[in-house]
Design an enzyme around this catalytic site. Sequence first.
Site, mmCIF file in Angstrom:
data_model
loop_
_atom_site.group_PDB
_atom_site.id
_atom_site.type_symbol
_atom_site.label_atom_id
_atom_site.label_comp_id
_atom_site.label_asym_id
_atom_site.label_seq_id
_atom_site.Cartn_x
_atom_site.Cartn_y
_atom_site.Cartn_z
ATOM 1 N N ASP A 8 0.882 -1.166 0.000
ATOM 2 C CA ASP A 8 0.000 0.000 0.000
ATOM 3 C C ASP A 8 0.923 1.221 0.000
ATOM 4 O O ASP A 8 1.525 1.531 1.028
ATOM 5 C CB ASP A 8 -0.893 -0.013 1.249
ATOM 6 N N ASP A 22 -5.206 -0.084 5.692
ATOM 7 C CA ASP A 22 -4.417 -1.213 6.204
ATOM 8 C C ASP A 22 -5.256 -2.490 6.224
ATOM 9 O O ASP A 22 -4.779 -3.573 5.872
ATOM 10 C CB ASP A 22 -3.909 -0.900 7.616
#
Length: 312
Positions: free
Chosen positions: A113, A235
């Site tokens: 990410d 997340d």
Amino acid sequence: MEEECRVLSIQSHVVRGYVGNRAATFPLQVLGFEVDAVNSVQFSNHTGYSHWKGQVLNSDELQELYDGLKLNHVNQYDYVLTGYTRDKSFLAMVVDIVQELKQQNPRLVYVCDPVMGDQRNGEGAMYVPDDLLPVYREKVVPVADIITPNQFEAELLTGRKIHSQEEALEVMDMLHSMGPDTVVITSSNLLSPRGSDYLMALGSQRTRAPDGSVVTQRIRMEMHKVDAVFVGTGDLFAAMLLAWTHKHPNNLKVACEKTVSAMHHVLQRTIKCAKAKSGEGVKPSPAQLELRMVQSKKDIESPEIVVQATVL
């Protein structure tokens, strides 16, 4: 005996709440993965609160932890997962570790990410130092297999602005050409066909057919907007996408439907609990808006599909 699947997750840690490793570890474990967590920071709570205290891991300390794993010959992994990082040398060290692990296991999948910034009131803003962008662009993305940028981060990585779905697909193709076979733009400012109450996400996955040709599956998802600021959602998204792409390796549509549907259930439960705690007409606090992760265990494990992806 069931085959073990092990993830090295290098992310932040908070004592209270759910961001970084705290948002990723529980869902991955619930879905059957072994998770080895390296905490890039250890804070009392996330930085959206009025106060926070804690420590930051530097690149030498990361190297020391990894060396410990290596000395004991327990540095064999199937996945690496990374999120928010503020330090250029730390990020470069992560790349070195990923490359070494890929030499040991060429089938290792790196899920990244690329947290750099977001759009606020129509304007993009970086919330990491500018010198991280070239590291992501030149070193991280080329070794990543799955990336989950938001629209602003996808634009930063490619140097291209996105004003339409067509341009978003072109940007995802550019990201594919940089390395990753799976790209999911987790949120965008594009107007959803279902109207302004919906947030649009896009995904693209390249797979090789038995004859060697490359097949690209592209999808679009629309999620109902929730009027609250959550922390840790990116997340959680990356962790669940890791899990569901593992279980559905050549079907991005199903993997994303399960990921986004589970997210929907977690966020709905969170906002409902937050409003009950804050009281009528009172804006919930950061503490009240912490993700209701444990309470959502069943939804994480087997999400009822409430978001259907459209194949483009």
